[in-house]
Scaffold this motif. Sequence first.
Motif, PDB file in Angstrom:
ATOM      1  N   VAL A  29     -94.038  48.547   2.710  1.00 50.70           N
ATOM      2  CA  VAL A  29     -94.523  48.557   4.097  1.00 50.70           C
ATOM      3  C   VAL A  29     -94.682  47.128   4.612  1.00 50.70           C
ATOM      4  N   VAL A  30     -95.146  46.222   3.755  1.00 56.12           N
ATOM      5  CA  VAL A  30     -95.276  44.814   4.162  1.00 56.12           C
ATOM      6  C   VAL A  30     -93.905  44.215   4.450  1.00 56.12           C
ATOM      7  N   PHE A  31     -92.911  44.516   3.602  1.00 56.46           N
ATOM      8  CA  PHE A  31     -91.557  44.031   3.867  1.00 56.46           C
ATOM      9  C   PHE A  31     -91.034  44.545   5.207  1.00 56.46           C
ATOM     10  N   ALA A  32     -91.222  45.819   5.458  1.00 52.45           N
ATOM     11  CA  ALA A  32     -90.731  46.394   6.711  1.00 52.45           C
ATOM     12  C   ALA A  32     -91.448  45.792   7.911  1.00 52.45           C
TER      13      ALA A  32
ATOM     14  N   MET B  54     -88.424  36.244   7.582  1.00 56.69           N
ATOM     15  CA  MET B  54     -87.816  37.566   7.551  1.00 56.69           C
ATOM     16  C   MET B  54     -87.249  37.914   8.926  1.00 56.69           C
ATOM     17  N   ASN B  55     -86.200  38.717   8.925  1.00 53.35           N
ATOM     18  CA  ASN B  55     -85.708  39.334  10.153  1.00 53.35           C
ATOM     19  C   ASN B  55     -85.552  40.831   9.877  1.00 53.35           C
ATOM     20  N   ILE B  56     -85.026  41.555  10.818  1.00 52.18           N
ATOM     21  CA  ILE B  56     -84.984  43.013  10.682  1.00 52.18           C
ATOM     22  C   ILE B  56     -84.071  43.451   9.534  1.00 52.18           C
ATOM     23  N   VAL B  57     -83.002  42.699   9.270  1.00 52.18           N
ATOM     24  CA  VAL B  57     -82.075  43.067   8.206  1.00 52.18           C
ATOM     25  C   VAL B  57     -82.699  42.816   6.833  1.00 52.18           C
ATOM     26  N   THR B  58     -83.281  41.638   6.632  1.00 57.62           N
ATOM     27  CA  THR B  58     -83.904  41.356   5.342  1.00 57.62           C
ATOM     28  C   THR B  58     -85.142  42.224   5.121  1.00 57.62           C
TER      29      THR B  58
ATOM     30  N   THR C 132     -93.097  42.797   8.174  1.00 56.60           N
ATOM     31  CA  THR C 132     -92.774  41.387   8.403  1.00 56.60           C
ATOM     32  C   THR C 132     -91.339  41.225   8.893  1.00 56.60           C
ATOM     33  N   GLY C 133     -90.440  42.080   8.439  1.00 58.03           N
ATOM     34  CA  GLY C 133     -89.070  42.019   8.941  1.00 58.03           C
ATOM     35  C   GLY C 133     -88.982  42.442  10.388  1.00 58.03           C
ATOM     36  N   PHE C 134     -89.733  43.463  10.762  1.00 53.91           N
ATOM     37  CA  PHE C 134     -89.726  43.932  12.147  1.00 53.91           C
ATOM     38  C   PHE C 134     -90.337  42.909  13.091  1.00 53.91           C
ATOM     39  N   GLN C 135     -91.389  42.242  12.638  1.00 52.85           N
ATOM     40  CA  GLN C 135     -92.059  41.245  13.474  1.00 52.85           C
ATOM     41  C   GLN C 135     -91.371  39.884  13.452  1.00 52.85           C
ATOM     42  N   GLY C 136     -90.484  39.657  12.475  1.00 46.98           N
ATOM     43  CA  GLY C 136     -89.810  38.365  12.369  1.00 46.98           C
ATOM     44  C   GLY C 136     -90.720  37.282  11.840  1.00 46.98           C
ATOM     45  N   MET C 137     -91.673  37.647  11.007  1.00 44.50           N
ATOM     46  CA  MET C 137     -92.640  36.693  10.463  1.00 44.50           C
ATOM     47  C   MET C 137     -92.153  36.164   9.120  1.00 44.50           C
ATOM     48  N   THR C 138     -92.977  35.333   8.493  1.00 43.35           N
ATOM     49  CA  THR C 138     -92.674  34.846   7.154  1.00 43.35           C
ATOM     50  C   THR C 138     -93.539  35.582   6.151  1.00 43.35           C
ATOM     51  N   LEU C 139     -93.034  35.695   4.926  1.00 41.07           N
ATOM     52  CA  LEU C 139     -93.814  36.331   3.876  1.00 41.07           C
ATOM     53  C   LEU C 139     -95.015  35.462   3.525  1.00 41.07           C
TER      54      LEU C 139
ATOM     55  N   ALA D 248     -85.436  45.341   6.212  1.00 41.82           N
ATOM     56  CA  ALA D 248     -84.925  46.663   5.842  1.00 41.82           C
ATOM     57  C   ALA D 248     -84.404  46.674   4.410  1.00 41.82           C
ATOM     58  N   ILE D 249     -83.756  45.611   3.998  1.00 39.84           N
ATOM     59  CA  ILE D 249     -83.262  45.519   2.620  1.00 39.84           C
ATOM     60  C   ILE D 249     -84.431  45.494   1.639  1.00 39.84           C
ATOM     61  N   GLY D 250     -85.429  44.685   1.930  1.00 36.23           N
ATOM     62  CA  GLY D 250     -86.609  44.637   1.070  1.00 36.23           C
ATOM     63  C   GLY D 250     -87.353  45.960   1.033  1.00 36.23           C
ATOM     64  N   PHE D 251     -87.433  46.629   2.184  1.00 34.26           N
ATOM     65  CA  PHE D 251     -88.090  47.935   2.250  1.00 34.26           C
ATOM     66  C   PHE D 251     -87.361  48.961   1.392  1.00 34.26           C
ATOM     67  N   MET D 252     -86.037  49.033   1.535  1.00 28.09           N
ATOM     68  CA  MET D 252     -85.282  50.039   0.790  1.00 28.09           C
ATOM     69  C   MET D 252     -85.297  49.772  -0.713  1.00 28.09           C
ATOM     70  N   LEU D 253     -85.179  48.512  -1.107  1.00 28.52           N
ATOM     71  CA  LEU D 253     -85.193  48.185  -2.527  1.00 28.52           C
ATOM     72  C   LEU D 253     -86.552  48.469  -3.150  1.00 28.52           C
ATOM     73  N   THR D 254     -87.612  48.098  -2.452  1.00 35.54           N
ATOM     74  CA  THR D 254     -88.952  48.329  -2.982  1.00 35.54           C
ATOM     75  C   THR D 254     -89.291  49.819  -2.986  1.00 35.54           C
ATOM     76  N   MET D 255     -88.863  50.562  -1.966  1.00 33.56           N
ATOM     77  CA  MET D 255     -89.102  52.006  -1.957  1.00 33.56           C
ATOM     78  C   MET D 255     -88.325  52.709  -3.065  1.00 33.56           C
ATOM     79  N   PHE D 256     -87.150  52.191  -3.425  1.00 33.11           N
ATOM     80  CA  PHE D 256     -86.397  52.753  -4.542  1.00 33.11           C
ATOM     81  C   PHE D 256     -87.214  52.690  -5.828  1.00 33.11           C
TER      82      PHE D 256
END
Length: 85
Positions: A34-37, A53-57, A39-46, A59-67
Motif C-alpha cells: 500500500v505504501v508503494f502504491a 517514485m512515479n505511477i509506473v514504479t 507513494t507512486g500515485f503521489q509521485g513522492m520519494t520513499l 505499480a511495479i512495487g505494489f504488484m511485486l510486494t502483493m505477490f
Amino acid sequence: MTSSTANSSGIGPFDGLFQTGAAIVSVLLFLVAVVFAWTGFQGMTLFVVGTEMNIVTGAIGFMLTMFFAIGALIVALFMDSGFDH
C-alpha cells in the motif's frame, strides 16, 4: 473399531508459531504494498531509500510486494512447519 484415520491432530490455521509468523509477514508486506502504491500515485520519494517514485514504479512495487504478501498468506493458511509435532 479404530478411528485413527478419522481423528486429526487438531491443528488448524494460525495455531502454530510458523503459521502466525507467516501471517504477520503477510500483513506487513500488504502494508508495504500500500505504501508503494500510494507513494507512486503521489509521485513522492520513499521514506528510507529516497528513491523518487512515479505511477509506473509504484505499480511495479505494489504488484511485486502483493505477490509475496499473497504467497505468505497461502503459507500461513495451508503449511505446517512440522518441527513442533
